[in-house]
Design a protein around this motif. Structure first.
Motif, PDB file in Angstrom:
ATOM      1  N   LYS A 132     -92.341 -24.465  58.130  1.00 12.96           N
ATOM      2  CA  LYS A 132     -91.047 -23.771  58.035  1.00 12.96           C
ATOM      3  C   LYS A 132     -90.549 -23.403  59.417  1.00 12.96           C
ATOM      4  O   LYS A 132     -91.349 -23.112  60.329  1.00 12.96           O
ATOM      5  CB  LYS A 132     -91.190 -22.492  57.206  1.00 12.96           C
ATOM      6  CG  LYS A 132     -91.289 -22.765  55.736  1.00 12.96           C
ATOM      7  CD  LYS A 132     -91.136 -21.482  54.948  1.00 12.96           C
ATOM      8  CE  LYS A 132     -91.223 -21.769  53.466  1.00 12.96           C
ATOM      9  NZ  LYS A 132     -91.294 -20.567  52.665  1.00 12.96           N
ATOM     10  N   ASN A 133     -89.232 -23.369  59.566  1.00 12.49           N
ATOM     11  CA  ASN A 133     -88.654 -22.902  60.818  1.00 12.49           C
ATOM     12  C   ASN A 133     -88.769 -21.378  60.915  1.00 12.49           C
ATOM     13  O   ASN A 133     -88.871 -20.699  59.890  1.00 12.49           O
ATOM     14  CB  ASN A 133     -87.190 -23.320  60.899  1.00 12.49           C
ATOM     15  CG  ASN A 133     -87.040 -24.618  61.664  1.00 12.49           C
ATOM     16  OD1 ASN A 133     -87.932 -25.470  61.592  1.00 12.49           O
ATOM     17  ND2 ASN A 133     -85.956 -24.762  62.386  1.00 12.49           N
ATOM     18  N   ILE A 134     -88.714 -20.875  62.144  1.00 14.30           N
ATOM     19  CA  ILE A 134     -88.891 -19.437  62.362  1.00 14.30           C
ATOM     20  C   ILE A 134     -87.843 -18.620  61.602  1.00 14.30           C
ATOM     21  O   ILE A 134     -88.144 -17.552  61.063  1.00 14.30           O
ATOM     22  CB  ILE A 134     -88.833 -19.121  63.880  1.00 14.30           C
ATOM     23  CG1 ILE A 134     -89.972 -19.838  64.601  1.00 14.30           C
ATOM     24  CG2 ILE A 134     -88.873 -17.631  64.159  1.00 14.30           C
ATOM     25  CD1 ILE A 134     -91.350 -19.608  64.025  1.00 14.30           C
ATOM     26  N   ASN A 135     -86.615 -19.152  61.511  1.00 13.33           N
ATOM     27  CA  ASN A 135     -85.580 -18.384  60.796  1.00 13.33           C
ATOM     28  C   ASN A 135     -85.745 -18.428  59.276  1.00 13.33           C
ATOM     29  O   ASN A 135     -84.990 -17.793  58.554  1.00 13.33           O
ATOM     30  CB  ASN A 135     -84.167 -18.829  61.219  1.00 13.33           C
ATOM     31  CG  ASN A 135     -83.977 -20.314  61.036  1.00 13.33           C
ATOM     32  OD1 ASN A 135     -84.792 -20.964  60.366  1.00 13.33           O
ATOM     33  ND2 ASN A 135     -82.930 -20.868  61.617  1.00 13.33           N
ATOM     34  N   GLU A 136     -86.783 -19.149  58.795  1.00 16.03           N
ATOM     35  CA  GLU A 136     -87.022 -19.186  57.339  1.00 16.03           C
ATOM     36  C   GLU A 136     -88.218 -18.334  56.923  1.00 16.03           C
ATOM     37  O   GLU A 136     -88.594 -18.337  55.761  1.00 16.03           O
ATOM     38  CB  GLU A 136     -87.327 -20.623  56.900  1.00 16.03           C
ATOM     39  CG  GLU A 136     -86.177 -21.587  57.052  1.00 16.03           C
ATOM     40  CD  GLU A 136     -86.627 -23.027  56.792  1.00 16.03           C
ATOM     41  OE1 GLU A 136     -85.911 -23.731  56.091  1.00 16.03           O
ATOM     42  OE2 GLU A 136     -87.703 -23.417  57.292  1.00 16.03           O
ATOM     43  N   ILE A 137     -88.848 -17.651  57.889  1.00 15.64           N
ATOM     44  CA  ILE A 137     -90.037 -16.886  57.516  1.00 15.64           C
ATOM     45  C   ILE A 137     -89.736 -15.378  57.587  1.00 15.64           C
ATOM     46  O   ILE A 137     -88.782 -14.948  58.230  1.00 15.64           O
ATOM     47  CB  ILE A 137     -91.281 -17.245  58.386  1.00 15.64           C
ATOM     48  CG1 ILE A 137     -91.080 -16.861  59.849  1.00 15.64           C
ATOM     49  CG2 ILE A 137     -91.611 -18.713  58.253  1.00 15.64           C
ATOM     50  CD1 ILE A 137     -92.317 -17.078  60.721  1.00 15.64           C
ATOM     51  N   SER A 138     -90.594 -14.593  56.892  1.00 12.36           N
ATOM     52  CA  SER A 138     -90.345 -13.149  56.802  1.00 12.36           C
ATOM     53  C   SER A 138     -90.788 -12.439  58.084  1.00 12.36           C
ATOM     54  O   SER A 138     -91.503 -13.018  58.913  1.00 12.36           O
ATOM     55  CB  SER A 138     -91.120 -12.578  55.614  1.00 12.36           C
ATOM     56  OG  SER A 138     -92.497 -12.567  55.922  1.00 12.36           O
ATOM     57  N   GLU A 139     -90.407 -11.168  58.214  1.00  6.61           N
ATOM     58  CA  GLU A 139     -90.811 -10.356  59.378  1.00  6.61           C
ATOM     59  C   GLU A 139     -92.332 -10.264  59.491  1.00  6.61           C
ATOM     60  O   GLU A 139     -92.912 -10.364  60.570  1.00  6.61           O
ATOM     61  CB  GLU A 139     -90.247  -8.933  59.240  1.00  6.61           C
ATOM     62  CG  GLU A 139     -88.862  -8.766  59.804  1.00  6.61           C
ATOM     63  CD  GLU A 139     -88.779  -9.016  61.311  1.00  6.61           C
ATOM     64  OE1 GLU A 139     -89.496  -8.329  62.058  1.00  6.61           O
ATOM     65  OE2 GLU A 139     -88.020  -9.904  61.732  1.00  6.61           O
ATOM     66  N   GLY A 140     -92.995 -10.092  58.325  1.00  8.79           N
ATOM     67  CA  GLY A 140     -94.458  -9.969  58.312  1.00  8.79           C
ATOM     68  C   GLY A 140     -95.111 -11.272  58.761  1.00  8.79           C
ATOM     69  O   GLY A 140     -96.091 -11.272  59.510  1.00  8.79           O
ATOM     70  N   GLN A 141     -94.543 -12.401  58.286  1.00 15.87           N
ATOM     71  CA  GLN A 141     -95.084 -13.714  58.694  1.00 15.87           C
ATOM     72  C   GLN A 141     -94.863 -13.926  60.193  1.00 15.87           C
ATOM     73  O   GLN A 141     -95.731 -14.439  60.892  1.00 15.87           O
ATOM     74  CB  GLN A 141     -94.418 -14.823  57.878  1.00 15.87           C
ATOM     75  CG  GLN A 141     -94.886 -14.836  56.432  1.00 15.87           C
ATOM     76  CD  GLN A 141     -94.001 -15.660  55.522  1.00 15.87           C
ATOM     77  OE1 GLN A 141     -92.816 -15.868  55.788  1.00 15.87           O
ATOM     78  NE2 GLN A 141     -94.575 -16.124  54.418  1.00 15.87           N
ATOM     79  N   LEU A 142     -93.723 -13.469  60.687  1.00 13.16           N
ATOM     80  CA  LEU A 142     -93.417 -13.609  62.110  1.00 13.16           C
ATOM     81  C   LEU A 142     -94.396 -12.768  62.951  1.00 13.16           C
ATOM     82  O   LEU A 142     -94.876 -13.198  64.010  1.00 13.16           O
ATOM     83  CB  LEU A 142     -91.969 -13.152  62.352  1.00 13.16           C
ATOM     84  CG  LEU A 142     -91.370 -13.403  63.717  1.00 13.16           C
ATOM     85  CD1 LEU A 142     -91.460 -14.875  64.097  1.00 13.16           C
ATOM     86  CD2 LEU A 142     -89.910 -12.952  63.749  1.00 13.16           C
ATOM     87  N   GLN A 143     -94.697 -11.582  62.441  1.00 12.08           N
ATOM     88  CA  GLN A 143     -95.661 -10.703  63.113  1.00 12.08           C
ATOM     89  C   GLN A 143     -97.037 -11.377  63.176  1.00 12.08           C
ATOM     90  O   GLN A 143     -97.702 -11.388  64.208  1.00 12.08           O
ATOM     91  CB  GLN A 143     -95.771  -9.411  62.297  1.00 12.08           C
ATOM     92  CG  GLN A 143     -96.678  -8.377  62.915  1.00 12.08           C
ATOM     93  CD  GLN A 143     -95.855  -7.279  63.518  1.00 12.08           C
ATOM     94  OE1 GLN A 143     -94.794  -6.977  63.019  1.00 12.08           O
ATOM     95  NE2 GLN A 143     -96.348  -6.682  64.583  1.00 12.08           N
ATOM     96  N   ARG A 144     -97.434 -11.984  62.042  1.00 16.97           N
ATOM     97  CA  ARG A 144     -98.745 -12.652  62.015  1.00 16.97           C
ATOM     98  C   ARG A 144     -98.737 -13.890  62.903  1.00 16.97           C
ATOM     99  O   ARG A 144     -99.738 -14.229  63.529  1.00 16.97           O
ATOM    100  CB  ARG A 144     -99.141 -12.999  60.574  1.00 16.97           C
ATOM    101  CG  ARG A 144     -99.313 -11.759  59.692  1.00 16.97           C
ATOM    102  CD  ARG A 144    -100.192 -12.009  58.498  1.00 16.97           C
ATOM    103  NE  ARG A 144     -99.650 -12.990  57.568  1.00 16.97           N
ATOM    104  CZ  ARG A 144     -98.681 -12.749  56.693  1.00 16.97           C
ATOM    105  NH1 ARG A 144     -98.136 -11.566  56.617  1.00 16.97           N
ATOM    106  NH2 ARG A 144     -98.267 -13.702  55.873  1.00 16.97           N
ATOM    107  N   LEU A 145     -97.578 -14.574  62.982  1.00 13.73           N
ATOM    108  CA  LEU A 145     -97.477 -15.729  63.884  1.00 13.73           C
ATOM    109  C   LEU A 145     -97.680 -15.275  65.335  1.00 13.73           C
ATOM    110  O   LEU A 145     -98.299 -15.979  66.136  1.00 13.73           O
ATOM    111  CB  LEU A 145     -96.121 -16.435  63.716  1.00 13.73           C
ATOM    112  CG  LEU A 145     -95.860 -17.586  64.686  1.00 13.73           C
ATOM    113  CD1 LEU A 145     -96.920 -18.684  64.551  1.00 13.73           C
ATOM    114  CD2 LEU A 145     -94.468 -18.176  64.475  1.00 13.73           C
ATOM    115  N   GLY A 146     -97.151 -14.099  65.673  1.00 13.97           N
ATOM    116  CA  GLY A 146     -97.352 -13.549  67.024  1.00 13.97           C
ATOM    117  C   GLY A 146     -98.843 -13.422  67.334  1.00 13.97           C
ATOM    118  O   GLY A 146     -99.288 -13.732  68.450  1.00 13.97           O
TER     119      GLY A 146
END
Ligand SMILES: Nc1ncnc2c1ncn2[C@@H]1O[C@H](COP(=O)(O)OP(=O)(O)OP(=O)(O)O)[C@@H](O)[C@H]1O
Length: 209
Positions: A132-146
């Motif tokens: 998925k592209n970054i703009n398609e994932i949730s805040e929590g998923q983005l945090q875990r990606l970090g």
């Protein structure tokens, strides 16, 4: 292993001289650095990451004296051995989760081990959004990606800048547990800076600036 002594730093356009207490961590030790807003926590983290150079004092990470490295040697050292979890998330929005991780590995000069990528995605519960592209994932998923981007290259040191202060209690615990888990898996030192006292009990070593 991380050791600092007599560290001080002053921004060029400021009169404030920051003096930092000694840090002495053995392999796999973790450390929480607490302090109120503006006291110099991010400044210290940037010194430890070699993003800033101290005006005096010494930082040794796994027998490497950071003062002895040129700017480009420092960039290479950071790319290979340091994992940074930023306050503001640093994923590239036009790329997928997988492509962001691949890009991070590229900068650490490590070859792309597909199994290692899948393992980190699995550990951080991100497998379902791998493509998925970054703009398609949730805040929590983005945090875990970090966190995934900070550990994918198996660094010796994980440095996290305020990873929990904007999170509710449940997510705060989850993020800290993930960081500790990843540090243990990689035999890495974990240093977290924060003004979030909720996570104080999780760390054996704390320093207050
Ligand atoms: N590039 C810069 N040039 C000049 N002063 C700076 C610079 N970056 C930070 N400062 C100042 O240095 C001080 C310490 O900043 P720093 O970001 O290290 O604090 P902090 O403890 O991490 O704060 P916070 O918890 O609010 O993030 C602040 O007063 C800040 O305004």
């Amino acid at each position: 292993m991380i050791h600092t002594s007599e560290l001080s730093f002053k921004y060029k356009n400021s009169d404030t001289l920051f003096r930092f207490p000694e840090i002495d961590l053995d392999a796999q030790d973790s450390l929480l650095i607490l302090g109120e807003s503006g006291i110099g926590k991010t400044t210290l983290l940037h010194l430890l990451a070699g993003i800033l150079k101290p005006d005096s004092g010494k930082i040794t990470i796994h027998d490497t004296d950071l003062n002895s490295l040129t700017r480009s040697q420092m960039d290479k050292f950071r790319g290979e051995h340091i994992g940074l979890v930023f306050q503001k998330k640093h994923a590239i929005p036009s790329l997928s989760v997988y492509e962001n991780l691949k890009t991070r590995l590229f900068f650490s000069d490590k070859h792309i081990d597909e199994l290692a990528v899948d393992t980190v995605l699995e550990q951080l519960n991100l497998k379902a959004c791998k493509h998925k592209n970054i703009n398609e994932i949730s805040e929590g998923q983005l945090q875990r990606l970090g966190i995934a981007m900070a550990v994918i290259h198996q660094p010796k040191v994980i440095l996290a800048d305020e990873p929990t202060s904007s999170l509710d209690d449940k997510n705060c615990n989850m993020v800290i547990n993930l960081l500790k888990e990843q540090a243990e898996k990689n035999n890495a030192n974990l240093i977290v800076i924060t003004h979030d006292h909720r996570i104080k009990h999780v760390f054996q070593n704390t320093i207050t600036l």
